[in-house]
Design a protein around this motif. Structure first.
Motif, PDB file in Angstrom:
ATOM      1  N   GLY A 114     -33.183  26.520  32.734  1.00  0.00           N
ATOM      2  CA  GLY A 114     -33.580  27.930  32.771  1.00  0.00           C
ATOM      3  C   GLY A 114     -32.466  28.935  32.569  1.00  0.00           C
ATOM      4  O   GLY A 114     -32.731  30.136  32.486  1.00  0.00           O
ATOM      5  N   THR A 115     -31.226  28.511  32.485  1.00  0.00           N
ATOM      6  CA  THR A 115     -30.143  29.473  32.226  1.00  0.00           C
ATOM      7  C   THR A 115     -30.015  29.687  30.721  1.00  0.00           C
ATOM      8  O   THR A 115     -30.460  28.856  29.922  1.00  0.00           O
ATOM      9  CB  THR A 115     -28.803  28.985  32.796  1.00  0.00           C
ATOM     10  N   ALA A 116     -29.408  30.823  30.356  1.00  0.00           N
ATOM     11  CA  ALA A 116     -29.259  31.134  28.929  1.00  0.00           C
ATOM     12  C   ALA A 116     -28.097  32.094  28.725  1.00  0.00           C
ATOM     13  O   ALA A 116     -27.721  32.821  29.640  1.00  0.00           O
ATOM     14  CB  ALA A 116     -30.547  31.754  28.390  1.00  0.00           C
ATOM     15  N   PHE A 117     -27.533  32.099  27.526  1.00  0.00           N
ATOM     16  CA  PHE A 117     -26.504  33.087  27.197  1.00  0.00           C
ATOM     17  C   PHE A 117     -27.158  34.451  27.074  1.00  0.00           C
ATOM     18  O   PHE A 117     -28.265  34.574  26.549  1.00  0.00           O
ATOM     19  CB  PHE A 117     -25.824  32.743  25.860  1.00  0.00           C
ATOM     20  N   THR A 118     -26.464  35.490  27.512  1.00  0.00           N
ATOM     21  CA  THR A 118     -27.000  36.848  27.336  1.00  0.00           C
ATOM     22  C   THR A 118     -26.545  37.348  25.966  1.00  0.00           C
ATOM     23  O   THR A 118     -25.467  36.992  25.497  1.00  0.00           O
ATOM     24  CB  THR A 118     -26.489  37.784  28.447  1.00  0.00           C
ATOM     25  N   ASP A 119     -27.362  38.156  25.327  1.00  0.00           N
ATOM     26  CA  ASP A 119     -27.035  38.760  24.020  1.00  0.00           C
ATOM     27  C   ASP A 119     -26.671  37.729  22.958  1.00  0.00           C
ATOM     28  O   ASP A 119     -25.750  37.942  22.183  1.00  0.00           O
ATOM     29  CB  ASP A 119     -25.859  39.756  24.145  1.00  0.00           C
ATOM     30  N   LEU A 120     -27.361  36.617  22.947  1.00  0.00           N
ATOM     31  CA  LEU A 120     -27.046  35.591  21.950  1.00  0.00           C
ATOM     32  C   LEU A 120     -27.609  35.990  20.594  1.00  0.00           C
ATOM     33  O   LEU A 120     -28.793  36.283  20.468  1.00  0.00           O
ATOM     34  CB  LEU A 120     -27.650  34.245  22.382  1.00  0.00           C
ATOM     35  N   ASP A 121     -26.751  36.010  19.569  1.00  0.00           N
ATOM     36  CA  ASP A 121     -27.207  36.335  18.225  1.00  0.00           C
ATOM     37  C   ASP A 121     -26.475  35.460  17.198  1.00  0.00           C
ATOM     38  O   ASP A 121     -25.302  35.682  16.907  1.00  0.00           O
ATOM     39  CB  ASP A 121     -26.964  37.819  17.932  1.00  0.00           C
ATOM     40  N   LEU A 122     -27.210  34.497  16.661  1.00  0.00           N
ATOM     41  CA  LEU A 122     -26.609  33.534  15.727  1.00  0.00           C
ATOM     42  C   LEU A 122     -26.703  33.995  14.272  1.00  0.00           C
ATOM     43  O   LEU A 122     -26.324  33.241  13.365  1.00  0.00           O
ATOM     44  CB  LEU A 122     -27.323  32.171  15.864  1.00  0.00           C
ATOM     45  N   SER A 123     -27.174  35.244  14.048  1.00  0.00           N
ATOM     46  CA  SER A 123     -27.471  35.699  12.672  1.00  0.00           C
ATOM     47  C   SER A 123     -26.287  35.578  11.720  1.00  0.00           C
ATOM     48  O   SER A 123     -26.476  35.401  10.518  1.00  0.00           O
ATOM     49  CB  SER A 123     -27.921  37.156  12.684  1.00  0.00           C
ATOM     50  N   GLY A 124     -25.065  35.707  12.237  1.00  0.00           N
ATOM     51  CA  GLY A 124     -23.889  35.737  11.357  1.00  0.00           C
ATOM     52  C   GLY A 124     -23.370  34.395  10.898  1.00  0.00           C
ATOM     53  O   GLY A 124     -22.427  34.318  10.106  1.00  0.00           O
ATOM     54  N   LEU A 125     -23.985  33.298  11.379  1.00  0.00           N
ATOM     55  CA  LEU A 125     -23.487  31.974  10.985  1.00  0.00           C
ATOM     56  C   LEU A 125     -23.609  31.771   9.474  1.00  0.00           C
ATOM     57  O   LEU A 125     -24.446  32.402   8.815  1.00  0.00           O
ATOM     58  CB  LEU A 125     -24.280  30.868  11.708  1.00  0.00           C
ATOM     59  N   ALA A 126     -22.778  30.876   8.953  1.00  0.00           N
ATOM     60  CA  ALA A 126     -22.821  30.563   7.518  1.00  0.00           C
ATOM     61  C   ALA A 126     -24.160  29.914   7.172  1.00  0.00           C
ATOM     62  O   ALA A 126     -24.738  29.210   8.014  1.00  0.00           O
ATOM     63  CB  ALA A 126     -21.676  29.616   7.171  1.00  0.00           C
ATOM     64  N   PRO A 127     -24.652  30.118   5.952  1.00  0.00           N
ATOM     65  CA  PRO A 127     -25.892  29.444   5.552  1.00  0.00           C
ATOM     66  C   PRO A 127     -25.717  27.929   5.706  1.00  0.00           C
ATOM     67  O   PRO A 127     -24.652  27.401   5.408  1.00  0.00           O
ATOM     68  CB  PRO A 127     -26.033  29.809   4.063  1.00  0.00           C
ATOM     69  N   GLY A 128     -26.741  27.271   6.226  1.00  0.00           N
ATOM     70  CA  GLY A 128     -26.663  25.812   6.403  1.00  0.00           C
ATOM     71  C   GLY A 128     -25.860  25.380   7.618  1.00  0.00           C
ATOM     72  O   GLY A 128     -25.528  24.201   7.760  1.00  0.00           O
ATOM     73  N   ALA A 129     -25.535  26.315   8.505  1.00  0.00           N
ATOM     74  CA  ALA A 129     -24.729  25.980   9.682  1.00  0.00           C
ATOM     75  C   ALA A 129     -25.476  25.009  10.593  1.00  0.00           C
ATOM     76  O   ALA A 129     -26.705  24.915  10.578  1.00  0.00           O
ATOM     77  CB  ALA A 129     -24.372  27.248  10.459  1.00  0.00           C
ATOM     78  N   VAL A 130     -24.688  24.289  11.413  1.00  0.00           N
ATOM     79  CA  VAL A 130     -25.216  23.312  12.368  1.00  0.00           C
ATOM     80  C   VAL A 130     -24.940  23.834  13.775  1.00  0.00           C
ATOM     81  O   VAL A 130     -23.835  24.290  14.061  1.00  0.00           O
ATOM     82  CB  VAL A 130     -24.520  21.945  12.177  1.00  0.00           C
ATOM     83  N   VAL A 131     -25.956  23.778  14.641  1.00  0.00           N
ATOM     84  CA  VAL A 131     -25.791  24.225  16.027  1.00  0.00           C
ATOM     85  C   VAL A 131     -26.070  23.039  16.951  1.00  0.00           C
ATOM     86  O   VAL A 131     -27.145  22.442  16.904  1.00  0.00           O
ATOM     87  CB  VAL A 131     -26.735  25.402  16.352  1.00  0.00           C
ATOM     88  N   ALA A 132     -25.071  22.692  17.774  1.00  0.00           N
ATOM     89  CA  ALA A 132     -25.188  21.535  18.655  1.00  0.00           C
ATOM     90  C   ALA A 132     -25.055  21.949  20.108  1.00  0.00           C
ATOM     91  O   ALA A 132     -24.293  22.854  20.445  1.00  0.00           O
ATOM     92  CB  ALA A 132     -24.098  20.513  18.312  1.00  0.00           C
ATOM     93  N   ASP A 133     -25.801  21.279  20.970  1.00  0.00           N
ATOM     94  CA  ASP A 133     -25.721  21.549  22.400  1.00  0.00           C
ATOM     95  C   ASP A 133     -25.491  20.224  23.104  1.00  0.00           C
ATOM     96  O   ASP A 133     -26.060  19.205  22.699  1.00  0.00           O
ATOM     97  CB  ASP A 133     -27.035  22.185  22.891  1.00  0.00           C
ATOM     98  N   ILE A 134     -24.674  20.221  24.159  1.00  0.00           N
ATOM     99  CA  ILE A 134     -24.549  18.974  24.922  1.00  0.00           C
ATOM    100  C   ILE A 134     -25.538  18.951  26.092  1.00  0.00           C
ATOM    101  O   ILE A 134     -25.742  17.921  26.704  1.00  0.00           O
ATOM    102  CB  ILE A 134     -23.109  18.686  25.408  1.00  0.00           C
ATOM    103  N   VAL A 135     -26.121  20.114  26.397  1.00  0.00           N
ATOM    104  CA  VAL A 135     -27.149  20.172  27.447  1.00  0.00           C
ATOM    105  C   VAL A 135     -28.407  19.470  26.926  1.00  0.00           C
ATOM    106  O   VAL A 135     -28.775  19.645  25.761  1.00  0.00           O
ATOM    107  CB  VAL A 135     -27.472  21.645  27.804  1.00  0.00           C
ATOM    108  N   TYR A 136     -29.060  18.654  27.772  1.00  0.00           N
ATOM    109  CA  TYR A 136     -30.297  17.997  27.311  1.00  0.00           C
ATOM    110  C   TYR A 136     -31.470  18.183  28.272  1.00  0.00           C
ATOM    111  O   TYR A 136     -32.520  17.580  28.092  1.00  0.00           O
ATOM    112  CB  TYR A 136     -30.050  16.518  26.996  1.00  0.00           C
ATOM    113  N   THR A 137     -31.261  19.008  29.319  1.00  0.00           N
ATOM    114  CA  THR A 137     -32.400  19.385  30.169  1.00  0.00           C
ATOM    115  C   THR A 137     -32.481  20.901  30.228  1.00  0.00           C
ATOM    116  O   THR A 137     -31.751  21.483  31.002  1.00  0.00           O
ATOM    117  CB  THR A 137     -32.241  18.816  31.592  1.00  0.00           C
TER     118      THR A 137
END
Ligand code: ATR
Length: 273
Positions: free
Chosen positions: A196-219
């Motif tokens: 239930g936690t989250a980053f505040t003001d998260l905006d991924l819009s500026g990533l390069a086209p085709g970017a990869v987003v990985a998280d180590i959290v799994y719950t």
């Protein structure tokens, strides 16, 4: 019969028995894997007992990953570099400590986002704790030219940058969005996103086209970070894959068989989360 274990305190929550027992059954091995609660005061005695040869080896989890470094007979270079041991291998009465998070992280990225490192110019790593160390080692070894390392506590990011080399640029978490501009890979190594936690003001819009987003959290499996990445059309790599892939080297070392991270295993562990 070959025996392996996971030690921690507490240990009841560990998913490692499910993973390893699934592989033991799959390969029809005469082997076992058990969870053993070892209190910090009993760790040295447990390592001493391992030298008697009852176990082929095992996993080490919280709170023993750092403490155990001073108790084993040998540390492999990766464990030294990462500063933590999560896997033990018994060899002729000697106990070797290693760290499989490095291999687990890279193998999972390769599996879920093949080609992620082709022409990658810069990455953003969030968090500067123990997990970040294994991931920074992996990314620098794979030749990522620039890594922006952002963390809530700037001093910890600066310390890691000093240790892991000039390709790492430390910064505060509050500047995260600026660091996303043009980046081709984002890895969250912090605990943000869990339950239930989250980053505040998260905006991924500026990533390069085709970017990869990985998280180590799994719950949860799909964290708010991955949900936004998916909505914006970026490739997503979840943390469950890293958990499964980091178990492979230990199983291989103890039982002499290279197990596979299959959809069946993933679904089994997912159902138990
Ligand atoms: P691990 O060994 O699993 O990486 P850790 O060493 O406790 O665990 O590191 C946790 C990471 O999550 C740290 O980067 C921590 O930031 P700080 O260095 O500032 O403590 C980050 N973290 C945890 N909770 C956070 C939160 N609410 N907001 C931002 N970062 C957080």
């Amino acid at each position: 019969m070959k025996k392996a274990f996971v030690i921690g305190h507490p240990i009841a929550h560990s998913r490692s028995p499910l993973i390893h027992r699934t592989w033991i059954a799959e390969h029809g091995l005469d082997a076992s894997y058990e969870a053993i609660d070892v209190a910090p005061a009993d760790l040295a005695a447990f390592i001493g007992r391992l030298r008697e040869g009852e176990f082929a080896g095992g996993n080490v989890t919280i709170p023993h990953k750092e403490e155990v470094m001073g108790l084993v007979d040998a540390l492999d270079p990766l464990a030294k570099r990462i500063g933590a041991v999560n896997t033990l291998v018994a060899q002729k009465g000697k106990i070797l400590g290693t760290n499989t998070d490095y291999e687990g992280f890279l193998a999972n990225l390769d599996a879920q986002a093949p080609g992620w490192d082709a022409a990658l110019e810069s990455a953003v790593v969030i968090g500067a704790g123990g997990a970040a160390r294994a991931i920074l080692a992996g990314l620098t070894d794979r030749g990522v030219p620039r890594i922006d390392l952002v963390n809530r506590t700037l001093g910890r990011a600066q310390a890691l940058a000093a240790e892991f080399g000039p390709t790492i640029a430390p910064g505060p978490l509050s500047r995260m969005t600026a660091r996303f501009q043009g980046a081709g890979l984002v890895v969250n190594t912090s605990s943000v996103g869990m339950k239930g936690t989250a980053f505040t003001d998260l905006d991924l819009s500026g990533l390069a086209p085709g970017a990869v987003v990985a998280d180590i959290v799994y719950t949860p499996l799909i964290t708010p970070l991955l949900a936004q990445a998916r909505a914006k059309g970026f490739a997503c790599v979840d943390g469950l894959g890293m958990l499964l892939h980091q178990a492979v080297p230990g199983f291989r070392a103890w039982f002499g068989v290279a197990p596979a991270v299959t959809e069946t295993l993933t679904n089994r562990v997912l159902a138990a989360l």
